[in-house]
Design an enzyme around this catalytic site. Structure first.
Site, PDB file in Angstrom:
ATOM      1  N   GLY A   1      37.772  34.857  44.260  1.00 51.40           N
ATOM      2  CA  GLY A   1      38.335  35.734  43.043  1.00 51.40           C
ATOM      3  C   GLY A   1      37.694  34.349  42.787  1.00 51.40           C
ATOM      4  O   GLY A   1      38.790  33.005  42.206  1.00 51.40           O
ATOM      5  N   HIS A   2      36.950  34.553  41.689  1.00 53.05           N
ATOM      6  CA  HIS A   2      36.744  33.269  40.846  1.00 53.05           C
ATOM      7  C   HIS A   2      36.257  33.942  38.841  1.00 53.05           C
ATOM      8  O   HIS A   2      35.756  35.094  38.214  1.00 53.05           O
ATOM      9  CB  HIS A   2      35.233  33.037  40.774  1.00 53.05           C
ATOM     10  CG  HIS A   2      34.507  32.272  42.262  1.00 53.05           C
ATOM     11  ND1 HIS A   2      33.570  31.952  42.618  1.00 53.05           N
ATOM     12  CD2 HIS A   2      35.716  31.705  42.574  1.00 53.05           C
ATOM     13  CE1 HIS A   2      33.452  31.217  43.597  1.00 53.05           C
ATOM     14  NE2 HIS A   2      34.772  31.353  44.269  1.00 53.05           N
TER      15      HIS A   2
ATOM     16  N   LYS B   1      37.546  26.985  40.274  1.00 51.28           N
ATOM     17  CA  LYS B   1      35.869  26.246  41.327  1.00 51.28           C
ATOM     18  C   LYS B   1      34.492  27.064  39.876  1.00 51.28           C
ATOM     19  O   LYS B   1      33.876  25.804  39.718  1.00 51.28           O
ATOM     20  CB  LYS B   1      35.123  26.787  42.241  1.00 51.28           C
ATOM     21  CG  LYS B   1      36.289  25.795  43.489  1.00 51.28           C
ATOM     22  CD  LYS B   1      35.759  26.244  45.034  1.00 51.28           C
ATOM     23  CE  LYS B   1      36.138  27.615  45.427  1.00 51.28           C
ATOM     24  NZ  LYS B   1      37.240  27.918  45.053  1.00 51.28           N
TER      25      LYS B   1
ATOM     26  N   ASP C   1      41.921  28.530  45.011  1.00 47.51           N
ATOM     27  CA  ASP C   1      42.433  29.219  43.582  1.00 47.51           C
ATOM     28  C   ASP C   1      41.885  27.692  43.496  1.00 47.51           C
ATOM     29  O   ASP C   1      42.614  27.610  42.179  1.00 47.51           O
ATOM     30  CB  ASP C   1      42.890  30.123  43.707  1.00 47.51           C
ATOM     31  CG  ASP C   1      42.992  30.751  44.556  1.00 47.51           C
ATOM     32  OD1 ASP C   1      42.462  32.124  44.659  1.00 47.51           O
ATOM     33  OD2 ASP C   1      44.324  31.173  45.496  1.00 47.51           O
TER      34      ASP C   1
ATOM     35  N   GLN D   1      36.635  29.876  48.353  1.00 46.80           N
ATOM     36  CA  GLN D   1      38.124  29.644  49.270  1.00 46.80           C
ATOM     37  C   GLN D   1      38.128  27.847  49.230  1.00 46.80           C
ATOM     38  O   GLN D   1      37.698  27.064  48.601  1.00 46.80           O
ATOM     39  CB  GLN D   1      37.800  30.251  50.569  1.00 46.80           C
ATOM     40  CG  GLN D   1      38.196  31.751  50.842  1.00 46.80           C
ATOM     41  CD  GLN D   1      37.060  32.321  50.613  1.00 46.80           C
ATOM     42  OE1 GLN D   1      35.635  31.942  51.299  1.00 46.80           O
ATOM     43  NE2 GLN D   1      36.994  33.340  50.039  1.00 46.80           N
TER      44      GLN D   1
HETATM   45  P1  IMP Z   1      40.808  37.046  54.711  1.00 48.62           P
HETATM   46  O1  IMP Z   1      40.168  35.728  53.998  1.00 48.62           O
HETATM   47  O2  IMP Z   1      41.671  37.662  53.998  1.00 48.62           O
HETATM   48  O3  IMP Z   1      40.577  36.999  56.023  1.00 48.62           O
HETATM   49  O4  IMP Z   1      42.156  36.231  53.964  1.00 48.62           O
HETATM   50  C1  IMP Z   1      42.989  35.150  55.380  1.00 48.62           C
HETATM   51  C2  IMP Z   1      43.596  33.366  54.874  1.00 48.62           C
HETATM   52  O5  IMP Z   1      42.237  33.207  53.737  1.00 48.62           O
HETATM   53  C3  IMP Z   1      44.822  34.660  53.509  1.00 48.62           C
HETATM   54  O6  IMP Z   1      45.456  33.694  54.064  1.00 48.62           O
HETATM   55  C4  IMP Z   1      43.980  34.523  51.886  1.00 48.62           C
HETATM   56  O7  IMP Z   1      44.774  34.789  51.636  1.00 48.62           O
HETATM   57  C5  IMP Z   1      43.167  33.290  51.787  1.00 48.62           C
HETATM   58  N1  IMP Z   1      42.400  33.634  51.232  1.00 48.62           N
HETATM   59  C6  IMP Z   1      41.176  33.778  51.744  1.00 48.62           C
HETATM   60  N2  IMP Z   1      39.870  34.108  50.794  1.00 48.62           N
HETATM   61  C7  IMP Z   1      40.694  33.476  49.461  1.00 48.62           C
HETATM   62  C8  IMP Z   1      40.347  32.796  48.255  1.00 48.62           C
HETATM   63  O8  IMP Z   1      39.833  33.328  47.693  1.00 48.62           O
HETATM   64  N3  IMP Z   1      41.955  32.090  47.251  1.00 48.62           N
HETATM   65  C9  IMP Z   1      42.977  31.544  48.584  1.00 48.62           C
HETATM   66  N4  IMP Z   1      43.174  31.988  49.369  1.00 48.62           N
HETATM   67  C10 IMP Z   1      41.776  32.998  49.830  1.00 48.62           C
END
Ligand code: IMP
Length: 429
Positions: free
Chosen positions: A40-41, A16, A13, A225
């Protein structure tokens, strides 16, 4: 010829989309290399806000080819919803523009059900996943029982493999978690229909990139991420299940490292994180609310994918040094500098106190990290509204000083700062 990689330098977040959008203008291909619709972009163009989860933000630029690469995991239903939403706004999402690597893995309703079941079982120790089935899909990939996107072009094999996967998943749901089984027939029918629409988009991703680079054209690897969510280099186990770092771009796209000319780390001017896990500079109360915003604006600190309020804190230089080291960053983009305007003083974490010793690096052993206390240096703030700044000279002296302090502390130059969500609110330094 050049491959530019864009990396999140914190916990995701970081904004990017802004730099991706700018660099996409000069790229032939923009490619996602890891993760799925957990990302989420947000890209803001004029009054239009585009929220993308799976499709690379380059899709907004006519003529740029967008690739979802081998290392990504794709929920085909989400992909189609996103494609339809873009098409409704007049954006070409035809097979010539949007390509899906046959070796990317598919996310199924089975993976999502398992993600929910795992999180429920973890209880208070839950990771706080996005519940999009990301972890179970990557787990199946590593167990060599995953479903690759190439199945979308082979209806018989898709039906057999999917049926086996749902049967195995139902077995786990019933026997381990005592849950209701999924409706295999309905899922098979859905996926057969999705496959018809998505099959024309399949491509040999590494071959597409090889040809593009051989023609001397630029490929932009769009990170999702961030470094601290990396399976190997993040705050394990509070991470995602993929490799959002520079190494992940190489394996996730199938391109050798000799093509890379630039690795751009994107960091917010403060720190945020979603989900559970340690966060040394975390704030609460009014200070947190000040950085987070109210949620009225799309750029306030609430998740694009989940809507959850993000945890917020001051900038943490050990984290940025860690990101520089893991990704060999060539430069940093510092986003949301404008959010700090109006603060009288701005603390920045410059190191940690670990049982009385000063420590400059970021420990990824959570037991060690839990004992780390941030050591702050406090910089003077600025009162001016900087959202209209367009060149370095427009920034107040203390804002410049903040940026210089970050560059020096992180050990990597800052090439751009953003001062608002708009395309023009971006300053090249
Ligand atoms: P997962 O990727 O859904 O398995 O989530 C694992 C961890 O990564 C959790 O803490 C999510 O909140 C975090 N996470 C996954 N994708 C994002 C992202 O795009 N932005 C911020 N945190 C993310």
């Amino acid at each position: 010829m050049p491959l530019t990689i864009i990396i999140g330098a914190q916990w995701g977040d970081e904004g990017k989309g802004h730099i991706t959008d700018r660099l996409a203008q000069g790229a032939a291909v923009v490619a996602r290399y890891s993760g799925g619709d957990n990302a989420g972009h947000t890209v803001t163009i004029g009054n239009e806000i585009f929220k993308l989860h799976l499709i690379p933000s380059g899709i907004i630029h006519p003529g740029v080819v967008c690739l979802i690469g081998n290392g990504a995991v794709v929920n085909p239903a989400v992909l189609l919803r996103e494609m339809d939403a873009l098409a409704a706004r007049g954006i070409d999402i035809g097979p010539a523009r949007l390509r899906l690597s046959g070796s990317a893995h598919l996310i199924t309703p089975g993976h999502m059900a398992l993600d929910r079941a795992h999180e429920r079982e973890r209880g208070r120790g839950a990771i706080g996943t996005t519940l999009r089935g990301i972890g179970p899909a990557y787990a199946d990939k590593a167990r060599r029982v995953g479903l690759r996107a190439e199945l979308l072009a082979n209806p018989a094999a898709l039906a057999t493999t999917l049926a086996g996967h749902i049967t195995a998943t139902n077995d786990i749901l019933a026997r381990v978690y005592g849950e209701e089984p999924l409706d295999a027939a309905a899922i098979l029918a859905d996926y057969a229909a999705l496959a018809v629409r998505l099959a024309p988009h399949l491509v040999d991703g590494p071959a597409l990139l090889d040809e593009t680079l051989a023609r001397g054209q630029t490929v932009l690897a769009e990170g999702a991420q961030g470094t601290l969510l990396d399976l190997d280099h993040g705050t394990y186990p509070f991470v995602t299940s993929s490799s959002p770092t520079a190494g992940g771009a190489i394996t996730g796209l199938g391109v050798g490292p000799r093509h890379v000319d630039r690795v751009i780390g994107v960091a917010k001017a403060f720190t945020t994180r979603v989900g559970s896990g340690p966060f040394p500079t975390e704030l609460d109360g009014a200070a947190a609310a000040r950085l987070r915003g109210t949620g009225e604006n799309p750029w306030d600190e609430f998740g694009t994918t989940t809507g959850r309020p993000r945890r917020v804190g001051w900038l943490d230089l050990p984290i940025l040094r860690h990101a520089r080291q893991i990704n060999s960053l060539s430069d940093l983009v510092l986003t949301k500098l404008d959010i700090l305007s109006g603060l009288a003083e701005i603390p920045v974490c410059v190191a940690y106190d670990l049982d009385g010793d000063r420590r400059a690096g970021f420990p990824t052993d959570l037991a060690v990290l839990a004992r780390c206390r941030p050591i702050y240096e406090t910089l003077p703030g600025w009162r001016e509204d900087i959202t209209g700044a367009r060149c370095p000279a427009d920034l107040p002296a203390n804002a410049r000083r903040y940026v210089d302090f970050v560059a020096e502390g992180a050990g990597v130059p800052v090439s751009y700062v953003s001062v608002g969500p708009g395309r023009a609110q971006f300053i090249a330094l």
